[in-house]
Design an enzyme around this catalytic site. Structure first.
Site, PDB file in Angstrom:
ATOM      1  N   HIS A 151       0.845  -1.194   0.000  1.00 51.12           N
ATOM      2  CA  HIS A 151       0.000   0.000   0.000  1.00 51.12           C
ATOM      3  C   HIS A 151       0.885   1.251   0.000  1.00 51.12           C
ATOM      4  O   HIS A 151       1.752   1.409   0.858  1.00 51.12           O
ATOM      5  CB  HIS A 151      -0.888  -0.023   1.238  1.00 51.12           C
ATOM      6  CG  HIS A 151      -1.934   1.041   1.276  1.00 51.12           C
ATOM      7  ND1 HIS A 151      -3.137   0.940   0.600  1.00 51.12           N
ATOM      8  CD2 HIS A 151      -1.974   2.230   1.921  1.00 51.12           C
ATOM      9  CE1 HIS A 151      -3.866   2.012   0.828  1.00 51.12           C
ATOM     10  NE2 HIS A 151      -3.189   2.819   1.623  1.00 51.12           N
ATOM     11  N   HIS A 192      -2.797   4.657  -3.149  1.00 50.39           N
ATOM     12  CA  HIS A 192      -3.929   5.358  -2.526  1.00 50.39           C
ATOM     13  C   HIS A 192      -3.701   6.854  -2.703  1.00 50.39           C
ATOM     14  O   HIS A 192      -2.846   7.443  -2.038  1.00 50.39           O
ATOM     15  CB  HIS A 192      -3.970   4.938  -1.046  1.00 50.39           C
ATOM     16  CG  HIS A 192      -4.984   5.668  -0.227  1.00 50.39           C
ATOM     17  ND1 HIS A 192      -5.012   5.568   1.150  1.00 50.39           N
ATOM     18  CD2 HIS A 192      -6.008   6.494  -0.554  1.00 50.39           C
ATOM     19  CE1 HIS A 192      -6.002   6.299   1.625  1.00 50.39           C
ATOM     20  NE2 HIS A 192      -6.610   6.886   0.609  1.00 50.39           N
ATOM     21  N   MET A 247       0.156  11.736  -0.724  1.00 49.44           N
ATOM     22  CA  MET A 247      -0.507  12.905  -0.113  1.00 49.44           C
ATOM     23  C   MET A 247       0.076  14.195  -0.680  1.00 49.44           C
ATOM     24  O   MET A 247       1.288  14.276  -0.907  1.00 49.44           O
ATOM     25  CB  MET A 247      -0.291  12.878   1.406  1.00 49.44           C
ATOM     26  CG  MET A 247      -0.712  11.569   2.048  1.00 49.44           C
ATOM     27  SD  MET A 247      -0.570  11.658   3.838  1.00 49.44           S
ATOM     28  CE  MET A 247      -0.886   9.945   4.294  1.00 49.44           C
ATOM     29  N   MET A 252     -11.885   4.201   4.784  1.00 47.44           N
ATOM     30  CA  MET A 252     -10.914   4.815   5.702  1.00 47.44           C
ATOM     31  C   MET A 252     -11.430   4.685   7.128  1.00 47.44           C
ATOM     32  O   MET A 252     -12.524   5.137   7.455  1.00 47.44           O
ATOM     33  CB  MET A 252     -10.716   6.302   5.375  1.00 47.44           C
ATOM     34  CG  MET A 252      -9.936   6.591   4.111  1.00 47.44           C
ATOM     35  SD  MET A 252      -8.348   5.758   3.978  1.00 47.44           S
ATOM     36  CE  MET A 252      -7.490   6.351   5.432  1.00 47.44           C
ATOM     37  N   ASP A 284      -8.440   0.763   5.910  1.00 52.09           N
ATOM     38  CA  ASP A 284      -7.154   1.450   6.049  1.00 52.09           C
ATOM     39  C   ASP A 284      -7.207   2.435   7.209  1.00 52.09           C
ATOM     40  O   ASP A 284      -8.005   3.383   7.185  1.00 52.09           O
ATOM     41  CB  ASP A 284      -6.880   2.192   4.725  1.00 52.09           C
ATOM     42  CG  ASP A 284      -5.566   2.953   4.719  1.00 52.09           C
ATOM     43  OD1 ASP A 284      -4.787   2.836   5.684  1.00 52.09           O
ATOM     44  OD2 ASP A 284      -5.330   3.667   3.726  1.00 52.09           O
TER      45      ASP A 284
HETATM   46  C1  DX5 Z   1      -3.571   7.326   6.306  1.00 50.63           C
HETATM   47  C2  DX5 Z   1      -3.081   6.327   5.295  1.00 50.63           C
HETATM   48  C3  DX5 Z   1      -2.907   4.974   5.836  1.00 50.63           C
HETATM   49  C4  DX5 Z   1      -1.898   4.861   6.921  1.00 50.63           C
HETATM   50  C5  DX5 Z   1      -2.259   3.700   7.775  1.00 50.63           C
HETATM   51  O1  DX5 Z   1      -3.882   8.506   5.677  1.00 50.63           O
HETATM   52  O2  DX5 Z   1      -3.966   6.244   4.220  1.00 50.63           O
HETATM   53  O3  DX5 Z   1      -2.597   4.051   4.794  1.00 50.63           O
HETATM   54  O4  DX5 Z   1      -0.607   4.693   6.465  1.00 50.63           O
HETATM   55  O5  DX5 Z   1      -1.405   3.704   8.827  1.00 50.63           O
HETATM   56  P1  DX5 Z   1      -1.729   2.974  10.187  1.00 50.63           P
HETATM   57  O6  DX5 Z   1      -1.889   1.521   9.857  1.00 50.63           O
HETATM   58  O7  DX5 Z   1      -0.533   3.276  10.989  1.00 50.63           O
HETATM   59  O8  DX5 Z   1      -2.977   3.572  10.733  1.00 50.63           O
HETATM   60 ZN    ZN Z   2      -3.744   4.533   2.731  1.00 53.18          ZN
END
Ligand code: DX5
Ligand code: ZN
Length: 266
Positions: free
Chosen positions: A74, A107, A78, A178, A216
């Site tokens: 994954h 993502h 951002m 999410m 996620d």
């Molecule tokens: C958050 C991301 C996630 C994040 C998950 O915005 O999309 O993929 O990396 O991380 P954990 O598993 O640490 O919550």
């Molecule tokens: Zn993610």
């Protein structure tokens, strides 16, 4: 039951992509026929999020996670606008592409995703997911991902109802729920996400669509059982895999807990 298992394996076969041989559909067909487990067992996948990995040792960290059973990687993108954080772009995806055979699950947490989908596809993304909230023309964005030869995913923020996806469920390969507000790793799991997963399962059953359900955010040993029992099949975990300890052992423990949860489903 047998018919359901065959359908599940056919679905998995469509998804093989760059999966390593040990998770090929034929081997799973043997596993399910001999052990007689549920369809959900054979569809569970762990997708470590590299967001929490040590970027200076990224290839090594990924190798360890794969040894622990990860079958998907994954990649959190951002832009500092859609979410209050900036991470990586297509060059890192291109480097990862050279470092692993695993499918890359990109993502996109960015505004104007249509501008960047081609670059991520060219860099080697296998799956691309777009936030429902980030594009004005969701149908067009999803279509663009498909046209670039990638698996198509749509993502929902915690505050966005699953019903907003009604018109696009038949055009996606997966829905990403999410379970934290996107932007950072290591956040606390939002419990209401479990009900959203259940609703998606109901919508899938009612509508005859064939998407998979990914979750996620905040997925760890204390939350993985609940999301799997609700129907999640693809489990993203960043902090729980790369945050501390050995990524191989962490991945193994998460997958063990997930598989145990499939056996507790009612
Ligand atoms: C958050 C991301 C996630 C994040 C998950 O915005 O999309 O993929 O990396 O991380 P954990 O598993 O640490 O919550
Ligand atoms: Zn993610």
């Amino acid at each position: 039951m047998v018919q359901r298992l065959e359908v599940a394996c056919d679905r998995l076969a469509l998804w093989r992509g760059r999966m390593p041989p040990h998770v090929s559909a034929p081997s799973l067909r043997v596993t399910i026929s001999t052990v007689s487990v549920s369809r959900e067992f054979c569809l569970i996948e762990l997708a470590p999020s590299i967001l929490s990995a040590d970027f200076a040792r990224l290839a090594d960290e990924v190798t360890l996670a794969v040894e622990g059973g990860a079958t998907l990687l994954h990649v959190d993108v951002m832009d500092g606008h859609f979410v209050p954080n900036i991470t990586i772009g297509p060059p890192v995806v291109a480097s990862l592409r050279k470092a692993t055979e695993l499918p890359l699950d990109v993502h996109l947490m960015i505004e104007n995703p249509d501008l960047y989908i081609p670059a991520f596809a060219d860099a080697g993304a296998d799956w691309i997911s777009v936030h429902q909230e980030a594009t004005r023309h969701l149908n067009r964005s999803l279509d663009l991902v498909r046209k670039h030869g990638c698996k198509v995913g749509v993502v929902l923020n915690p505050a966005t109802p699953v019903q907003t996806l009604g018109e696009v469920l038949d055009m996606v390969d997966f829905v990403l729920v999410m379970s934290v507000n996107p932007g950072f790793g290591g956040q606390k799991f939002i419990p209401g996400s479990v009900e959203k997963i259940r609703k998606l399962v109901t919508m899938r059953n009612a509508g005859g669509a064939n998407f998979r359900i990914e979750v996620d955010g905040g997925i760890a040993l204390d939350t993985i059982g609940d999301v799997v029992r609700a129907g999640a099949e693809i489990l993203v975990a960043g902090n729980a895999v790369f945050g501390r300890g050995n990524p191989k052992e962490n991945a193994e423990k998460l997958l063990k807990a997930a598989h145990e949860a499939t056996l507790q489903k009612v």
